[in-house]
Scaffold this active site. Structure first.
Site, PDB file in Angstrom:
ATOM      1  N   ASP A  62      -6.823   2.362  -2.546  1.00 32.03           N
ATOM      2  CA  ASP A  62      -6.282   3.368  -2.260  1.00 32.03           C
ATOM      3  C   ASP A  62      -5.868   4.621  -3.359  1.00 32.03           C
ATOM      4  O   ASP A  62      -5.915   4.228  -4.711  1.00 32.03           O
ATOM      5  CB  ASP A  62      -4.753   3.023  -1.652  1.00 32.03           C
ATOM      6  N   ASN A 128       7.501  -4.117   2.753  1.00 30.99           N
ATOM      7  CA  ASN A 128       7.486  -4.126   4.321  1.00 30.99           C
ATOM      8  C   ASN A 128       6.214  -4.706   4.709  1.00 30.99           C
ATOM      9  O   ASN A 128       5.955  -4.639   5.863  1.00 30.99           O
ATOM     10  CB  ASN A 128       7.410  -2.518   4.656  1.00 30.99           C
ATOM     11  N   HIS A 130       3.035  -4.347   3.837  1.00 35.58           N
ATOM     12  CA  HIS A 130       2.004  -3.405   3.641  1.00 35.58           C
ATOM     13  C   HIS A 130       0.820  -4.067   2.561  1.00 35.58           C
ATOM     14  O   HIS A 130       1.347  -4.652   1.366  1.00 35.58           O
ATOM     15  CB  HIS A 130       2.101  -1.979   3.333  1.00 35.58           C
ATOM     16  N   GLU A 135       0.291   0.389   6.054  1.00 32.98           N
ATOM     17  CA  GLU A 135       1.754   0.284   6.816  1.00 32.98           C
ATOM     18  C   GLU A 135       1.895  -0.467   7.940  1.00 32.98           C
ATOM     19  O   GLU A 135       0.544  -0.508   8.655  1.00 32.98           O
ATOM     20  CB  GLU A 135       2.327   1.650   6.918  1.00 32.98           C
TER      21      GLU A 135
HETATM   22  N1  LIG Z   1      -0.375   1.035  -2.604  1.00 38.32           N
HETATM   23  C1  LIG Z   1       0.437  -0.095  -3.779  1.00 38.32           C
HETATM   24  C2  LIG Z   1       0.215  -1.394  -3.219  1.00 38.32           C
HETATM   25  O1  LIG Z   1      -1.156  -1.732  -3.241  1.00 38.32           O
HETATM   26  C3  LIG Z   1       0.992  -2.250  -3.708  1.00 38.32           C
HETATM   27  O2  LIG Z   1       0.433  -3.559  -3.432  1.00 38.32           O
HETATM   28  C4  LIG Z   1       2.462  -1.958  -3.575  1.00 38.32           C
HETATM   29  C5  LIG Z   1       3.492  -2.875  -3.996  1.00 38.32           C
HETATM   30  O3  LIG Z   1       3.711  -2.582  -5.467  1.00 38.32           O
HETATM   31  P1  LIG Z   1       4.261  -3.301  -6.702  1.00 38.32           P
HETATM   32  O4  LIG Z   1       3.454  -4.440  -6.962  1.00 38.32           O
HETATM   33  O5  LIG Z   1       4.678  -2.181  -7.779  1.00 38.32           O
HETATM   34  O6  LIG Z   1       5.471  -3.984  -6.025  1.00 38.32           O
HETATM   35  O7  LIG Z   1       2.657  -0.570  -3.879  1.00 38.32           O
HETATM   36  C6  LIG Z   1       1.888   0.361  -3.430  1.00 38.32           C
HETATM   37  O8  LIG Z   1       2.206   0.584  -1.887  1.00 38.32           O
END
Ligand SMILES: N[C@@H]1[C@@H](O)[C@H](O)[C@@H](COP(=O)(O)O)O[C@@H]1O
EC number: 3.5.99.6
Length: 234
Positions: A62, A128, A130, A135
Site C-alpha cells: 500500500d 481493527n 485490517h 479496512e
Molecule cells: N498499512 C499499514 C499496515 O500494513 C500495517 O500492518 C498496520 C499496522 O501497523 P503497525 O505495524 O505499526 O502496528 O498499519 C498500517 O495500516
C-alpha cells in the site's frame, strides 16, 4: 494457520527472517512487503544480512494517496529508510501515491501483481483487523483499490505524522483477493494493542468485519506473535 508465540518482537522477527531465508532457498523470487512498525526488525535483519536480493522483486501492500516518494511519511520513504537503501533488489514496486489517474494506477498495480505472483507475503495487522489498508467491510474479492482510511487507522498511524490532521484520508491498497493469492504468508503482531484483532483473526468467524480473518482460509499462513499479542487466544 500455524501459530508461533515468542517472547518478544526481536525473537519473532528472527523467526520470520529464517522463514524468509527458507523461502529464498526454495526459489522464492517475489516478496510482498508490509510497512508500519511491526516489520522494522525483520527489515533490519535483512539489511544487515549477507543475503543477495539482486534477483528478488518486491511488491508493497500500500501507499498513502497524496504522498510522494520523497515525503518522509510515505511508504516509499519508509521502505528506502528501512531496507532499500541497504539492499538492492531486481525491482521494488509500490503504488504511486501521486498518480494523476487513480483508476489507471489501480489497473497498473493489478498488472504488476499478476505479472509477479507473490511467493511470500509479509503482513502486519491493524488494531481493527485490517491488513494492508483493507479496512473492515472490504470485500474478500477486492483487488488493488482506493481506500478511505478509518478513524481508528488514522489514529493508530498518526504517531508517524506531526498530528492526526496530517494523516492522509485515503490510500491505495492491494486487495484481499490479491493477498490471498500469495503462495505463503507470514503475519507478525507485537503488543497488547493487537491482541483483540489477533483473537478475531484466528478464533473469530471469517467475516469482512475483520479482514484478517480471511487468512483462516489461506493454506500456508504462519502467524508469529509475542505473548502480549497472543494474550486473548484461548
Ligand atoms: N498499512 C499499514 C499496515 O500494513 C500495517 O500492518 C498496520 C499496522 O501497523 P503497525 O505495524 O505499526 O502496528 O498499519 C498500517 O495500516
Amino acid at each position: 494457520m500455524k501459530i508461533i508465540i515468542v517472547e518478544n518482537a526481536a525473537v519473532g522477527s528472527h523467526k520470520a527472517y529464517n522463514l524468509l531465508v527458507q523461502g529464498l532457498q526454495t526459489q522464492a523470487r517475489v516478496l510482498g512487503l508490509a510497512t508500519g512498525s511491526t516489520p522494522i526488525l525483520l527489515y533490519q535483519e535483512m539489511a544487515q544480512s549477507k543475503l543477495d536480493f539482486s534477483h528478488i522483486t518486491t511488491i508493497n501492500l500500500d501507499e498513502y494517496l497524496g504522498l510522494g516518494p520523497n515525503n518522509p511519511q510515505s511508504y516509499h520513504y519508509f521502505m528506502k529508510q528501512h531496507l532499500f537503501q541497504f539492499k538492492s533488489f531486481s525491482k521494488n514496486y509500490l503504488p504511486n501515491g501521486l498518480a494523476p489517474d487513480i483508476n489507471q494506477e489501480l489497473q497498473r498495480y493489478d498488472q504488476v501483481i499478476a505479472d509477479h505472483p507473490i511467493a511470500i507475503q509479509i503482513l502486519g495487522i491493524g488494531q481493527n483487523g485490517h491488513i494492508g489498508f483493507n479496512e473492515p467491510g472490504t470485500s474478500f474479492h477486492s483487488q488493488t483499490h482506493c481506500v478511505t482510511l478509518s478513524s481508528s487507522t488514522r489514529d493508530a498511524n498518526a504517531r508517524f505524522f506531526p498530528n492526526k490532521q496530517a494523516v492522509p484520508q485515503k490510500a491505495i491498497s492491494m486487495g484481499l483477493f490479491s493477498i490471498m493469492q500469495s503462495q505463503r504468508i507470514i503475519l507478525m503482531a507485537w503488543g497488547k494493542d493487537k491482541a483483540e484483532a489477533v483473537s478475531q483473526m484466528i478464533n473469530g468467524p471469517v467475516t469482512e468485519k475483520c479482514p484478517a480473518s480471511i487468512l483462516q482460509k489461506h493454506p500456508h499462513t504462519t502467524v508469529i506473535l509475542d505473548s502480549a499479542a497472543a494474550a486473548k487466544l484461548n
